[in-house]
Design a protein around this motif. Structure first.
Motif, PDB file in Angstrom:
ATOM      1  N   GLY A 373      74.755  -3.467  96.094  1.00 47.38           N
ATOM      2  CA  GLY A 373      75.615  -2.343  95.454  1.00 47.38           C
ATOM      3  C   GLY A 373      74.528  -1.148  95.043  1.00 47.38           C
ATOM      4  N   ALA A 374      73.599  -1.547  94.123  1.00 51.75           N
ATOM      5  CA  ALA A 374      72.720  -0.485  93.923  1.00 51.75           C
ATOM      6  C   ALA A 374      71.946   0.396  94.926  1.00 51.75           C
ATOM      7  N   SER A 375      71.714  -0.142  96.043  1.00 47.74           N
ATOM      8  CA  SER A 375      71.072   0.349  97.141  1.00 47.74           C
ATOM      9  C   SER A 375      72.405   1.225  97.663  1.00 47.74           C
ATOM     10  N   ARG A 376      73.612   0.919  97.712  1.00 48.29           N
ATOM     11  CA  ARG A 376      74.565   1.776  98.112  1.00 48.29           C
ATOM     12  C   ARG A 376      74.923   2.863  97.249  1.00 48.29           C
ATOM     13  N   MET A 377      74.910   2.625  95.976  1.00 45.26           N
ATOM     14  CA  MET A 377      74.639   3.668  94.856  1.00 45.26           C
ATOM     15  C   MET A 377      73.788   4.689  95.183  1.00 45.26           C
ATOM     16  N   VAL A 378      72.490   4.453  95.301  1.00 41.95           N
ATOM     17  CA  VAL A 378      71.576   5.406  95.656  1.00 41.95           C
ATOM     18  C   VAL A 378      71.841   6.252  96.789  1.00 41.95           C
ATOM     19  N   ALA A 379      71.825   5.475  98.093  1.00 37.48           N
ATOM     20  CA  ALA A 379      72.292   6.222  99.322  1.00 37.48           C
ATOM     21  C   ALA A 379      73.283   6.937  99.222  1.00 37.48           C
ATOM     22  N   ASP A 380      74.461   6.523  98.545  1.00 36.17           N
ATOM     23  CA  ASP A 380      75.516   7.598  98.466  1.00 36.17           C
ATOM     24  C   ASP A 380      75.130   8.957  97.819  1.00 36.17           C
ATOM     25  N   HIS A 381      74.608   8.629  96.877  1.00 40.53           N
ATOM     26  CA  HIS A 381      73.845   9.694  95.983  1.00 40.53           C
ATOM     27  C   HIS A 381      73.052  11.008  96.813  1.00 40.53           C
ATOM     28  N   VAL A 382      71.833  10.171  97.191  1.00 42.89           N
ATOM     29  CA  VAL A 382      70.878  10.951  98.002  1.00 42.89           C
ATOM     30  C   VAL A 382      71.462  11.679  99.382  1.00 42.89           C
ATOM     31  N   LEU A 383      72.401  11.240  99.940  1.00 42.06           N
ATOM     32  CA  LEU A 383      72.969  11.758 101.012  1.00 42.06           C
ATOM     33  C   LEU A 383      74.233  12.501 100.672  1.00 42.06           C
ATOM     34  N   SER A 384      74.413  12.825  99.411  1.00 40.45           N
ATOM     35  CA  SER A 384      75.994  13.805  99.010  1.00 40.45           C
ATOM     36  C   SER A 384      75.322  15.272  99.260  1.00 40.45           C
ATOM     37  N   ASP A 385      76.434  16.021  99.050  1.00 41.31           N
ATOM     38  CA  ASP A 385      76.126  17.697  99.212  1.00 41.31           C
ATOM     39  C   ASP A 385      75.245  17.945  98.127  1.00 41.31           C
ATOM     40  N   GLU A 386      75.658  17.285  96.848  1.00 38.01           N
ATOM     41  CA  GLU A 386      74.462  17.891  95.882  1.00 38.01           C
ATOM     42  C   GLU A 386      73.406  17.665  95.892  1.00 38.01           C
ATOM     43  N   ALA A 387      72.761  16.312  96.611  1.00 39.87           N
ATOM     44  CA  ALA A 387      71.437  15.949  96.626  1.00 39.87           C
ATOM     45  C   ALA A 387      70.781  16.129  97.706  1.00 39.87           C
ATOM     46  N   ILE A 388      71.437  16.249  98.824  1.00 35.84           N
ATOM     47  CA  ILE A 388      70.627  16.107 100.248  1.00 35.84           C
ATOM     48  C   ILE A 388      69.745  17.335 100.401  1.00 35.84           C
ATOM     49  N   GLU A 389      69.954  18.491  99.978  1.00 34.36           N
ATOM     50  CA  GLU A 389      69.030  19.618 100.139  1.00 34.36           C
ATOM     51  C   GLU A 389      67.659  19.246  99.252  1.00 34.36           C
ATOM     52  N   SER A 390      67.607  18.782  98.346  1.00 27.58           N
ATOM     53  CA  SER A 390      66.492  18.230  97.450  1.00 27.58           C
ATOM     54  C   SER A 390      65.920  17.228  98.025  1.00 27.58           C
ATOM     55  N   LEU A 391      66.430  16.388  98.768  1.00 29.69           N
ATOM     56  CA  LEU A 391      66.079  15.098  99.585  1.00 29.69           C
ATOM     57  C   LEU A 391      64.962  15.762 100.593  1.00 29.69           C
ATOM     58  N   LEU A 392      65.609  16.613 101.478  1.00 33.73           N
ATOM     59  CA  LEU A 392      64.900  17.220 102.516  1.00 33.73           C
ATOM     60  C   LEU A 392      63.932  18.259 102.152  1.00 33.73           C
ATOM     61  N   ALA A 393      63.889  18.738 100.903  1.00 31.83           N
ATOM     62  CA  ALA A 393      62.859  19.745 100.586  1.00 31.83           C
ATOM     63  C   ALA A 393      61.782  18.813  99.977  1.00 31.83           C
TER      64      ALA A 393
END
Length: 393
Positions: A373-393
């Motif tokens: 569940g913790a893994s899913r929580m992080v995956a959902d967050h980092v792949l969200s609209d709000e976070a994914i641009e930061s992830l790719l940067a």
């Protein structure tokens, strides 16, 4: 014209393309255009960027009705890793997973949450570094840390709030401490919420409404409604252990009240009853195992605990009308008697309509539910609209 047609769907951002592919089914650009209702050029741009990032991979050729088969694309969960931690009252379990929840390395050890945030979080940092070294991945592949704790959490800040069995943790800055070590986003939630999310993700993705009940040192519930974790206004939803048992004895509880479910049916409550009956402390740790031998007292105490849990859950089932109730936690592992007792009361006392198609089952993810569940929580967050641009940067 495909380039100009309009749609009421959400903008076809990077996260929306990934959301369609996270089910593991490869799809072509044309299928993505059809599913999103957006322009071919927009989808092509998004796919190309995600391919460069490694989050997408080529999925081979799709079947063709004539001409050249179209190329497909698939989500690449192994492209990034997550560090997941389950902090229990008496244990620490950690794992490194990919974005699809595949566990790459894990460790479980005895640890007391009552030792306080400084000592426990220092151990989380040390063990996390050991596990990251074990998987031999570049540190830049780590996209987030997910943490479960055995108490209410203010979800926006990740800080525990008045946790009954976590002395010294009220307001502790868990995200700040861990982010300083791992230099990545840190998300925190109640451990039972994560258990519910992990069980739902791995085994019941087709179910919209589920309740996961943890029976261990404490008793709590994680609620999935409309496919999402329900936390309540202050993050305290699911605090099953501090509901009074109907007709229960007025035993003092750690929360300050009496007659709570946790005071009557948790591992500690069963242990106290065991010792009060004149049995040894050495045997008390193996009450569940003694059930298999037919030990009369072990059976009686387990049955009583199950019926108390069932009497509280009966109201929960009538109120929430879940499709599945999952019983997990250390007291429920390999303990069919406890699950049978819980089921017996729920099916007797809940509304007939609410139990008509209800499944009451033991956990299928076992001790891994919270880290999943913790893994899913992080995956959902980092792949969200709000976070994914930061992830790719």
């Amino acid at each position: 014209m495909g380039e100009t047609r309009r749609s009421t769907a959400a903008p076809a951002g990077l996260s929306s393309v990934l959301a369609l592919l996270r089910d593991g089914v490869p799809r072509s650009r044309a299928e993505l255009v059809e599913l999103t209702g957006h322009a071919r050029s927009t989808i092509a741009q998004r796919v190309d960027l995600l391919l460069k990032s490694g989050l997408l991979t080529h999925g081979g050729a799709a079947s063709s009705t004539g001409g050249r088969p179209p190329e497909t694309f698939a989500f690449a969960p192994a492209s990034r890793i997550v560090l997941a931690a389950d902090l229990g009252a008496a244990h620490l379990q950690m794992a490194v997973t990919d974005l699809g929840g595949t566990i790459l390395a894990q460790r479980r050890e005895v640890a007391a949450i009552s030792d306080g945030p400084e000592a426990v979080l220092a151990r989380v940092c040390a063990l996390g570094i050991e596990l990251l070294d074990e998987v031999s991945r570049p540190r830049r592949d780590l996209v987030g840390v997910g943490v479960g704790v055995p108490g209410p959490v203010e979800h926006e800040t990740g800080r525990p709030r008045n946790p009954p069995i976590m002395p010294g943790w009220d307001g502790a800055d868990i995200p700040g401490v861990l982010a300083a070590s791992f230099r990545t986003p840190v998300l925190v939630d109640n451990d039972v919420n994560l258990m519910a999310a992990g069980e739902h993700w791995r085994l019941y993705a087709d179910v919209d409404d589920l309740v996961f009940v943890k029976v261990a040192t404490g008793i709590g519930a994680g609620i999935i409604t409309a496919g999402r974790v329900y936390r309540g206004a202050q993050g305290a939803a699911g605090d099953l252990g501090h509901i009074a048992v109907p007709g229960g004895e007025p035993v003092a509880c750690t929360c300050g009240n009496t007659g709570c479910l946790e005071a009557l049916a948790s591992r500690g409550a069963v242990r106290r009853a065991w010792l009060a009956a004149g049995r040894s402390a050495e045997e008390a740790g193996g009450v569940s195992a003694l059930i298999a031998t037919g030990d009369t007292l072990a059976l009686d105490l387990t049955w009583r605990a199950g019926r108390d849990i069932g009497s509280v859950l009966a109201g929960t089932v009538s109120l929430l009308n879940p499709s599945v109730v999952v019983i997990g936690g250390s007291m429920a592992m390999d303990n069919p008697v406890l699950i049978e007792a819980i089921s017996d009361v729920i099916l007797t006392r809940s509304l007939a309509l609410a139990t008509r198609d209800l499944r009451i089952v033991g956990t299928g993810t076992g001790s891994q539910a919270a880290v999943l569940g913790a893994s899913r929580m992080v995956a959902d967050h980092v792949l969200s609209d709000e976070a994914i641009e930061s992830l790719l940067a």
